[in-house]
Motif scaffolding. Structure first.
Motif, PDB file in Angstrom:
ATOM      1  N   ARG A 123      43.736  12.703 -14.820  1.00 39.14           N
ATOM      2  CA  ARG A 123      42.601  12.820 -14.453  1.00 39.14           C
ATOM      3  C   ARG A 123      42.849  12.634 -12.679  1.00 39.14           C
ATOM      4  O   ARG A 123      41.799  12.590 -11.923  1.00 39.14           O
ATOM      5  CB  ARG A 123      42.047  11.512 -14.914  1.00 39.14           C
ATOM      6  N   VAL A 124      43.832  12.048 -12.319  1.00 39.16           N
ATOM      7  CA  VAL A 124      44.175  12.213 -10.976  1.00 39.16           C
ATOM      8  C   VAL A 124      45.310  13.252 -10.551  1.00 39.16           C
ATOM      9  O   VAL A 124      45.938  13.118  -9.463  1.00 39.16           O
ATOM     10  CB  VAL A 124      44.792  10.945 -10.418  1.00 39.16           C
ATOM     11  N   GLY A 125      45.414  14.190 -11.266  1.00 42.27           N
ATOM     12  CA  GLY A 125      46.252  15.537 -11.134  1.00 42.27           C
ATOM     13  C   GLY A 125      47.654  15.183 -11.343  1.00 42.27           C
ATOM     14  O   GLY A 125      48.112  15.883 -10.708  1.00 42.27           O
ATOM     15  N   LEU A 126      48.036  14.345 -12.217  1.00 40.88           N
ATOM     16  CA  LEU A 126      49.377  13.959 -11.957  1.00 40.88           C
ATOM     17  C   LEU A 126      49.713  14.226 -13.717  1.00 40.88           C
ATOM     18  O   LEU A 126      49.131  14.277 -14.552  1.00 40.88           O
ATOM     19  CB  LEU A 126      49.797  12.611 -11.620  1.00 40.88           C
ATOM     20  N   VAL A 127      51.183  14.133 -13.765  1.00 40.83           N
ATOM     21  CA  VAL A 127      51.799  14.098 -15.298  1.00 40.83           C
ATOM     22  C   VAL A 127      52.355  12.748 -15.354  1.00 40.83           C
ATOM     23  O   VAL A 127      52.736  11.984 -14.385  1.00 40.83           O
ATOM     24  CB  VAL A 127      52.744  15.136 -15.250  1.00 40.83           C
ATOM     25  N   PRO A 128      52.659  12.141 -16.659  1.00 37.03           N
ATOM     26  CA  PRO A 128      53.407  11.094 -16.882  1.00 37.03           C
ATOM     27  C   PRO A 128      54.792  10.997 -16.450  1.00 37.03           C
ATOM     28  O   PRO A 128      55.712  11.640 -16.958  1.00 37.03           O
ATOM     29  CB  PRO A 128      53.302  10.733 -18.149  1.00 37.03           C
ATOM     30  N   GLY A 129      54.765  10.558 -15.016  1.00 36.55           N
ATOM     31  CA  GLY A 129      56.319  10.512 -14.461  1.00 36.55           C
ATOM     32  C   GLY A 129      57.267   9.435 -14.798  1.00 36.55           C
ATOM     33  O   GLY A 129      58.391   9.507 -14.430  1.00 36.55           O
ATOM     34  N   ASP A 130      56.884   8.580 -15.682  1.00 37.94           N
ATOM     35  CA  ASP A 130      57.528   7.234 -16.143  1.00 37.94           C
ATOM     36  C   ASP A 130      58.087   7.399 -17.228  1.00 37.94           C
ATOM     37  O   ASP A 130      58.547   6.373 -17.826  1.00 37.94           O
ATOM     38  CB  ASP A 130      57.067   6.294 -15.834  1.00 37.94           C
ATOM     39  N   GLY A 131      57.983   8.499 -18.115  1.00 33.15           N
ATOM     40  CA  GLY A 131      58.588   8.556 -19.575  1.00 33.15           C
ATOM     41  C   GLY A 131      57.481   8.635 -20.493  1.00 33.15           C
ATOM     42  O   GLY A 131      57.677   8.629 -21.670  1.00 33.15           O
ATOM     43  N   GLY A 132      56.347   8.790 -20.235  1.00 33.59           N
ATOM     44  CA  GLY A 132      55.125   8.381 -20.984  1.00 33.59           C
ATOM     45  C   GLY A 132      55.237   9.858 -22.031  1.00 33.59           C
ATOM     46  O   GLY A 132      54.800   9.488 -23.200  1.00 33.59           O
ATOM     47  N   ALA A 133      55.668  10.751 -21.738  1.00 28.52           N
ATOM     48  CA  ALA A 133      55.551  11.954 -22.776  1.00 28.52           C
ATOM     49  C   ALA A 133      56.662  11.771 -23.818  1.00 28.52           C
ATOM     50  O   ALA A 133      56.669  12.358 -25.111  1.00 28.52           O
ATOM     51  CB  ALA A 133      55.892  13.250 -21.833  1.00 28.52           C
ATOM     52  N   TRP A 134      57.734  10.704 -23.469  1.00 34.70           N
ATOM     53  CA  TRP A 134      58.526  10.490 -24.686  1.00 34.70           C
ATOM     54  C   TRP A 134      58.136   9.284 -25.304  1.00 34.70           C
ATOM     55  O   TRP A 134      58.127   9.323 -26.621  1.00 34.70           O
ATOM     56  CB  TRP A 134      59.969  10.262 -23.922  1.00 34.70           C
ATOM     57  N   LEU A 135      57.567   8.395 -24.595  1.00 36.54           N
ATOM     58  CA  LEU A 135      57.026   6.990 -25.339  1.00 36.54           C
ATOM     59  C   LEU A 135      55.948   7.110 -25.885  1.00 36.54           C
ATOM     60  O   LEU A 135      55.900   6.581 -27.387  1.00 36.54           O
ATOM     61  CB  LEU A 135      57.019   6.122 -24.259  1.00 36.54           C
ATOM     62  N   LEU A 136      54.871   7.591 -25.564  1.00 34.41           N
ATOM     63  CA  LEU A 136      53.483   7.501 -26.393  1.00 34.41           C
ATOM     64  C   LEU A 136      53.397   8.275 -27.731  1.00 34.41           C
ATOM     65  O   LEU A 136      53.171   7.574 -28.727  1.00 34.41           O
ATOM     66  CB  LEU A 136      52.567   8.135 -25.610  1.00 34.41           C
ATOM     67  N   PRO A 137      54.018   9.541 -27.771  1.00 33.26           N
ATOM     68  CA  PRO A 137      54.166  10.086 -29.121  1.00 33.26           C
ATOM     69  C   PRO A 137      55.114   9.506 -30.198  1.00 33.26           C
ATOM     70  O   PRO A 137      54.744   9.397 -31.440  1.00 33.26           O
ATOM     71  CB  PRO A 137      54.799  11.645 -28.704  1.00 33.26           C
ATOM     72  N   ARG A 138      55.987   8.534 -29.864  1.00 32.70           N
ATOM     73  CA  ARG A 138      56.837   7.822 -30.512  1.00 32.70           C
ATOM     74  C   ARG A 138      56.026   6.466 -31.048  1.00 32.70           C
ATOM     75  O   ARG A 138      56.621   5.891 -32.021  1.00 32.70           O
ATOM     76  CB  ARG A 138      58.081   7.494 -29.931  1.00 32.70           C
ATOM     77  N   VAL A 139      55.033   6.179 -30.461  1.00 32.72           N
ATOM     78  CA  VAL A 139      54.017   4.997 -30.945  1.00 32.72           C
ATOM     79  C   VAL A 139      53.095   5.452 -31.517  1.00 32.72           C
ATOM     80  O   VAL A 139      52.607   4.835 -32.947  1.00 32.72           O
ATOM     81  CB  VAL A 139      53.894   4.213 -29.522  1.00 32.72           C
ATOM     82  N   VAL A 140      52.270   6.279 -31.151  1.00 34.44           N
ATOM     83  CA  VAL A 140      50.975   6.882 -31.963  1.00 34.44           C
ATOM     84  C   VAL A 140      51.078   8.244 -32.670  1.00 34.44           C
ATOM     85  O   VAL A 140      49.880   8.523 -33.314  1.00 34.44           O
ATOM     86  CB  VAL A 140      49.820   6.760 -30.919  1.00 34.44           C
ATOM     87  N   GLY A 141      51.958   9.018 -32.514  1.00 36.09           N
ATOM     88  CA  GLY A 141      52.278  10.140 -33.103  1.00 36.09           C
ATOM     89  C   GLY A 141      52.042  11.214 -32.203  1.00 36.09           C
ATOM     90  O   GLY A 141      51.159  11.038 -31.070  1.00 36.09           O
ATOM     91  N   GLY A 186      43.024  12.217 -20.608  1.00 38.11           N
ATOM     92  CA  GLY A 186      43.014  10.801 -19.892  1.00 38.11           C
ATOM     93  C   GLY A 186      42.121   9.815 -20.499  1.00 38.11           C
ATOM     94  O   GLY A 186      41.804   8.868 -19.467  1.00 38.11           O
ATOM     95  N   ARG A 187      41.213  10.139 -21.589  1.00 35.47           N
ATOM     96  CA  ARG A 187      40.183   9.275 -22.041  1.00 35.47           C
ATOM     97  C   ARG A 187      40.685   7.754 -22.480  1.00 35.47           C
ATOM     98  O   ARG A 187      42.111   7.819 -22.828  1.00 35.47           O
ATOM     99  CB  ARG A 187      39.532   9.688 -23.034  1.00 35.47           C
ATOM    100  N   ALA A 188      40.121   6.794 -22.059  1.00 32.80           N
ATOM    101  CA  ALA A 188      40.642   5.338 -22.289  1.00 32.80           C
ATOM    102  C   ALA A 188      40.115   5.115 -24.052  1.00 32.80           C
ATOM    103  O   ALA A 188      39.210   5.699 -24.659  1.00 32.80           O
ATOM    104  CB  ALA A 188      39.934   4.404 -21.601  1.00 32.80           C
ATOM    105  N   ILE A 189      41.020   4.433 -24.779  1.00 33.10           N
ATOM    106  CA  ILE A 189      40.645   3.921 -25.973  1.00 33.10           C
ATOM    107  C   ILE A 189      40.745   2.263 -25.840  1.00 33.10           C
ATOM    108  O   ILE A 189      41.151   1.909 -25.253  1.00 33.10           O
ATOM    109  CB  ILE A 189      41.661   4.476 -27.032  1.00 33.10           C
ATOM    110  N   ASP A 190      39.763   1.918 -26.657  1.00 32.63           N
ATOM    111  CA  ASP A 190      39.491   0.517 -26.795  1.00 32.63           C
ATOM    112  C   ASP A 190      40.547  -0.299 -27.729  1.00 32.63           C
ATOM    113  O   ASP A 190      41.265   0.483 -28.163  1.00 32.63           O
ATOM    114  CB  ASP A 190      38.107  -0.125 -27.124  1.00 32.63           C
ATOM    115  N   ALA A 191      40.376  -1.787 -27.861  1.00 30.49           N
ATOM    116  CA  ALA A 191      41.557  -2.320 -28.453  1.00 30.49           C
ATOM    117  C   ALA A 191      41.420  -2.008 -29.963  1.00 30.49           C
ATOM    118  O   ALA A 191      42.503  -1.973 -30.636  1.00 30.49           O
ATOM    119  CB  ALA A 191      41.110  -3.928 -28.129  1.00 30.49           C
ATOM    120  N   GLU A 192      40.073  -1.887 -30.422  1.00 33.28           N
ATOM    121  CA  GLU A 192      39.913  -1.292 -32.001  1.00 33.28           C
ATOM    122  C   GLU A 192      40.664   0.005 -32.289  1.00 33.28           C
ATOM    123  O   GLU A 192      41.512  -0.128 -33.331  1.00 33.28           O
ATOM    124  CB  GLU A 192      38.755  -1.747 -32.558  1.00 33.28           C
TER     125      GLU A 192
END
Length: 265
Positions: free
Chosen positions: A141-159, A170-176
């Protein structure tokens, strides 16, 4: 005010990102250095059985500081090659450090975890959050890519599919939703968050510390290793903990139907 506040309890260290007025950004080297130092100290101290990571104020972490993204500011260099070095020598040290830790880290996500803040939560071993938390892999949403390893981290957590949805919209998800997707394991009310994290930490700390640390290490190594490699490593770790006094104490206490006492030996 220290940018990272460290509080030592009975077997548990709490690390708090402490720039609430800026919503706890983590892109600056001063914050990164302080966080890495606090984590390294906790990892070296075998009396520390678990670490809790949280944020001061109403946010867990806003991630990058958008006010410092002009050329020559923050992680952005005056030339692309300089930017590459800044990321490598800056924020990219965080996921590598978390991956190497033996002490378990519990993220107590007290509010928004945005961009690199979301990825920071994913670097932790256990994530719980307050009902006020929101998560966003919002780089696009700010014209960037995950520069801190998010492309490796996030799929391993949520699929893969859900990570891709988060990263490309870039959408936010709530706690539930985070709970439903497996991004967190528990949602509690805001005023119950730290107590809930401390309860998990205490439950971890009640176990033999060497077994806990080697189990954490084994889980991390298993993320990318083959089954054969993990089995070999498991056998080596098992041989080590079989020789500990804590293992003997655990077996004796079980057979004698009493509460064990572990000292890390």
């Amino acid at each position: 005010m220290d940018q990272v506040r460290v509080e030592r309890g009975e077997g548990v260290t709490t690390i708090t990102l402490n720039l609430p007025e800026a919503r706890n950004p983590i892109s600056g080297n001063d914050v990164i250095d302080a966080l890495l130092d606090a984590l390294a100290q906790a990892d070296r101290d075998t009396d520390v059985r678990a670490v809790i990571l949280t944020g001061a104020g109403t946010a867990f972490s806003s991630g990058g500081d958008l006010s410092k993204m002009a050329p020559g500011k923050g992680l952005r260099g005056n030339q692309p090659a300089e930017t590459v070095r800044n990321y490598r020598d800056g924020i990219q040290r965080l996921p590598l450090a978390f991956q190497a830790l033996e002490v378990p880290v519990i993220a107590a996500v007290n509010g928004p975890a945005i961009g690199a803040g979301c990825d920071l939560a994913c670097m932790c071993d256990i994530r719980i959050c307050s009902s006020a938390a929101v998560f966003a892999e919002s780089f696009v949403r700010v014209g960037l890519v995950p520069g801190d390893g998010g492309a490796w981290l996030l799929p391993r957590v949520v699929g893969w599919s859900r990570a891709t949805e988060m990263a490309l919209t870039g959408r936010a998800i709530d706690a539930e939703t985070a709970l439903d997707w497996g991004l967190v394991s528990r949602v509690v009310e805001t005023d119950e968050l730290i107590a809930a994290a401390q309860a998990i930490a205490a439950e971890i700390a009640a176990n033999p510390p060497r077994a806990v640390r080697l189990t954490k290490r084994l889980l991390r190594e298993a993320q990318d290793a083959s089954l054969a490699t993990v089995l070999n490593l498991s056998a080596a770790y098992q041989a080590a903990v079989h020789e500990t006094r804590d293992h003997e104490e655990a077996v004796s206490a079980f057979l004698e139907r009493r509460k064990p006492t572990f000292d890390g030996s």
